[in-house]
Design a protein around this motif. Structure first.
Motif, PDB file in Angstrom:
ATOM      1  N   CYS A 125     -54.755  56.749 -37.512  1.00 44.21           N
ATOM      2  CA  CYS A 125     -55.621  57.868 -38.196  1.00 44.21           C
ATOM      3  C   CYS A 125     -56.847  57.143 -38.825  1.00 44.21           C
ATOM      4  CB  CYS A 125     -54.911  58.673 -39.259  1.00 44.21           C
ATOM      5  SG  CYS A 125     -56.022  59.661 -40.221  1.00 44.21           S
ATOM      6  N   PRO A 126     -58.029  57.289 -38.408  1.00 44.40           N
ATOM      7  CA  PRO A 126     -59.185  56.821 -39.137  1.00 44.40           C
ATOM      8  C   PRO A 126     -59.321  56.882 -40.402  1.00 44.40           C
ATOM      9  CG  PRO A 126     -60.227  57.966 -37.524  1.00 44.40           C
ATOM     10  CD  PRO A 126     -58.474  58.042 -37.331  1.00 44.40           C
ATOM     11  N   CYS A 165     -58.142  61.692 -33.963  1.00 43.40           N
ATOM     12  CA  CYS A 165     -56.984  62.130 -34.691  1.00 43.40           C
ATOM     13  C   CYS A 165     -57.199  63.716 -35.263  1.00 43.40           C
ATOM     14  CB  CYS A 165     -56.929  61.358 -36.002  1.00 43.40           C
ATOM     15  SG  CYS A 165     -55.384  61.770 -37.049  1.00 43.40           S
ATOM     16  N   CYS A 167     -55.481  65.183 -37.592  1.00 41.07           N
ATOM     17  CA  CYS A 167     -54.663  65.331 -38.865  1.00 41.07           C
ATOM     18  C   CYS A 167     -55.334  66.174 -39.712  1.00 41.07           C
ATOM     19  CB  CYS A 167     -54.197  64.248 -39.292  1.00 41.07           C
ATOM     20  SG  CYS A 167     -55.134  63.462 -40.390  1.00 41.07           S
ATOM     21  N   CYS A 170     -58.247  64.292 -41.613  1.00 40.35           N
ATOM     22  CA  CYS A 170     -59.358  64.140 -40.623  1.00 40.35           C
ATOM     23  C   CYS A 170     -60.313  65.531 -40.594  1.00 40.35           C
ATOM     24  CB  CYS A 170     -59.187  63.682 -39.270  1.00 40.35           C
ATOM     25  SG  CYS A 170     -58.690  61.904 -39.114  1.00 40.35           S
TER      26      CYS A 170
HETATM   27 ZN    ZN Z   1     -56.433  61.735 -39.000  1.00 39.91          ZN
END
Ligand code: ZN
Length: 688
Positions: A125-126, A165, A167, A170
């Motif tokens: 996840c960035p 990602c 999530c 994000c």
């Molecule tokens: Zn993420």
């Protein structure tokens, strides 16, 4: 870009870089293998390794327990052997202990779906603060220990950044990004045309990219993914820069659809590419060659024309293709010369040595499981030992007089739109880019790739197929370009939308292109695959094919203030224009209203080059199967001549005397090439 001489790719390394991804951490229990690696590298005519790309778990087997000794040993030996190291940060592959302790470092694939388990690579996840903290820490440790090591010449940030990602973290980041971009929900609702189906937002928490009806929202999500990736990359860069001022690169993947590389490129000192064209040398591979050149031309263009690095390629087979066809003898050298011809000053491979296990144990490498007495090894070594003879080429640019306007904004805009054609993959933006690029490169033209906000002033001819998003600024730039004497060829599906993917009003093409091209596109026929509409040319443009076949997209256009050069001959719109030209200022704007077959497109480029005297490498189109490229440093010209076929061909040469850089033979007028042969020639000044 104009011809000029550029500095060396790395200011602390002389000559071409010729190297490979090196994974000694897989062989630490087999010291004789590592010993052998150091003996083989110079025999293979190689001088560089990319180290540590997936080494995090080997460098830090447990949290905070570092094992840098093996890397220290490798680097010390490399310094002694004068092997240039491209040192990678290991963020492409997380250690299992990190995913176990902090599952939030893993990616979420589906909106409101579960976290990915620890597996594979390139799947972090960035936005994860934990992952950023941990990557920054390991990068800092690497840089502190090795950032000033004499063997290390270049930082390799992560590996093939990509993916996204979905999530909650994000998502929140995306909403903040939107707030900064739009300022107010009113502005956002307007940009996305949210009145449609009654979908305006009155709270930022309502904005969610799983809402697919708003193509502007989908487009913004893709832009955000690029921006969060760039932000992550800059975090990595800052971490290595704590203790090291070495240049940085990251390996891109040609026209990879997921990231707008124009936004990564300004932060990189060296542009690098990974390229795996599936050449095998068994048929006429002209189309594959020009596609590979298209990616390579993009890399040079991303760097503003300066030389770049082919970071990964394979001298042998790809394990992930449907079949497992070998590269026939000579194909490897042709592939490498093609990359150098497009401006690469280094060519490297994935990988140095095949691993015994894992998903890439059958992926091509220099050293096979059987050892080094292989055809592949001999071909790599033979190529490596010719590189010193090509060193005059180093630092030269490519004097491209043709610009191909294409970028991720155009592509994404079209792909995010609901139509025309349902499946984004079947809209064929890249197919058309490749077809137009092929028409130009197979004619013997050098082509730069130009983003839609790029500088157009260097070019005589601009190609803009399917230029879906054209804003006022680009519209005005194109008008200036043509007014100043430039030749523009644009097409169907151009200037439909603004940067929010809202359709222009007042008739397509919008943003002033209707006036510039003198045509109005009233409607468009979307044909099923396999159906064609016949086209016949008028006689006003010498060299244009007399007939052609249109398919997939056929616009019905009105020539309001333009000369008709070709017309449809079948369907109810028979007799209506399909190709028009309008003189404007000192230049001309061409409008092609349909997707045409390759032969017609080739003839259009030939005819335009002839009619407007666009400078090209060769005076005429070379025979089928011959592809040429040229590099130029302002004083010397280098010609790259490739036989894309498995049978002998005669290649025409530009005027003058040309000398083969590898064996000194001189040629005038033409050159005989055996099957899949490829040569590098230098132009001899007539007076010398
Ligand atoms: Zn993420």
């Amino acid at each position: 870009m104009p011809a000029q001489s550029y500095p060396a790719l790395l200011n602390n390394h002389q000559g071409f870089l010729h190297g490979a991804d090196y994974n000694p951490d897989q062989w630490l229990q087999h010291p004789h293998i590592i010993e052998e690696d150091f003996q083989i590298i110079s025999r293979a005519g190689m001088n560089s390794w990319s180290l540590g790309i997936f080494s995090w778990a080997a460098l830090e087997p447990e949290p905070g327990v570092y094992r840098f000794d093996w890397m220290q040993d490798i680097l010390d030996r490399c310094a002694q052997a004068n092997i240039a190291i491209i040192l990678a940060t290991p963020s492409g592959s997380k250690p299992a202990w990190l995913s176990q302790a902090h599952p939030e470092v893993c990616r979420v694939l589906q909106w409101q779906g579960p976290r990915e388990p620890h597996r594979g690579r390139h799947n972090h996840c960035p936005s994860s603060e934990v992952y950023r903290r941990e990557v920054s820490r390991i990068n800092g440790e690497l840089s502190r220990r090795f950032g000033a090591h004499p063997a290390v010449k270049l930082w390799h940030l992560s590996n093939e950044y990509g993916g996204e990602c979905r999530c909650e973290t994000c998502l929140q980041g995306f909403r903040r990004w939107l707030q900064e971009r739009y300022g107010s929900l009113d502005a956002l609702n307007d940009a996305y045309w949210n009145g449609f189906w009654g979908h305006p937002y009155n709270d930022w928490e309502q904005v969610h990219p799983f809402e697919v009806i708003h193509d502007g929202l989908q487009l913004d999500w893709r832009r955000f993914v690029t921006d969060i990736t760039v932000d992550f990359m800059l975090m990595e860069k800052a971490a290595v820069r704590q203790h090291s001022d070495l240049p940085v690169t990251t390996n891109m993947m040609g026209h990879y659809p997921g990231l707008d590389y124009w936004r990564l490129a300004p932060h990189l000192d060296v542009i690098s590419n990974d390229a795996y064209p599936s050449f095998d040398g068994r048929s006429d591979e002209s189309t594959s060659l020009t596609q590979a050149i298209c990616d390579a031309n993009l890399m040079r263009s991303l760097g503003g024309g300066k030389p770049w690095l082919l970071m990964e390629s394979t001298p042998s087979q790809l394990n992930w293709t449907e079949n497992f066809v070998m590269k026939r003898p000579g194909v490897h050298r042709r592939e490498m010369y093609l990359q150098i011809g497009a401006g690469a000053d280094g060519t490297c491979y994935f990988q140095w040595r095949k691993g015994r296990g894992g998903s890439e144990k059958y992926h091509g490498a220099i050293i096979d499981h059987a050892g080094t007495h292989t055809r592949v090894m001999r071909e790599v070594a033979e190529y490596g030992h010719t590189l010193p003879q090509l060193e005059a080429v180093l630092g030269s640019g490519v004097n491209a007089r043709v610009g191909l306007i294409e970028d991720w904004q155009m592509r994404w805009g079209l792909e995010c739109a609901h139509g025309p054609r349902k499946n984004p993959k079947h809209k064929g933006y890249m197919d058309e880019i490749h077809a137009w690029h092929h028409a130009a490169v197979s004619r013997g033209l050098s082509v730069d790739i130009v983003p839609s906000n790029g500088d157009l002033s260097n070019y005589d001819l601009l190609l803009m197929p399917m230029g879906y998003q054209v804003d006022e600024k680009l519209g005005q730039a194109l008008e200036r370009f043509v007014g100043n004497g430039g030749i523009l060829i644009t097409s169907y599906l151009s200037a439909h939308c603004d940067p929010h993917n809202r359709c222009h009003l007042g008739g397509w093409p919008g943003s002033g292109l209707r006036q510039l091209c003198g045509v109005w596109a009233e409607e468009m026929d979307g044909l099923p695959d396999g159906e064609v509409v016949q086209v016949t040319s008028e006689t006003h443009l010498p060299g244009l094919a007399a007939t052609g076949r249109a398919r997939t997209y056929c616009e019905r256009i009105h020539a309001e203030d333009a000369e008709v050069l070709a017309r449809y001959r079948s369907e109810f719109y028979a007799g209506e224009p399909v190709l028009c030209r309008r003189a404007a200022g000192k230049g001309y704007a061409y409008y092609l209203a349909a997707r045409m077959d390759q032969a017609f497109l080739d003839s259009l480029i030939d005819a335009v080059v002839e009619a407007h005297q666009v400078p090209s490498i060769l005076p005429q189109r070379p025979p089928p199967g011959i592809i040429v490229q040229e590099r130029d440093n302002g004083q010397q010209r280098f010609l790259f001549v490739h036989n894309a076929t498995p049978t002998a061909r005669e290649a025409p040469l530009p005027p003058g005397t040309w000398t083969d850089l590898t064996h000194g033979s001189t040629y005038r007028d033409s050159l005989s090439l055996s099957g899949v042969d490829s040569r590098v020639l230098i132009w001899q000044n007539i007076s010398s």
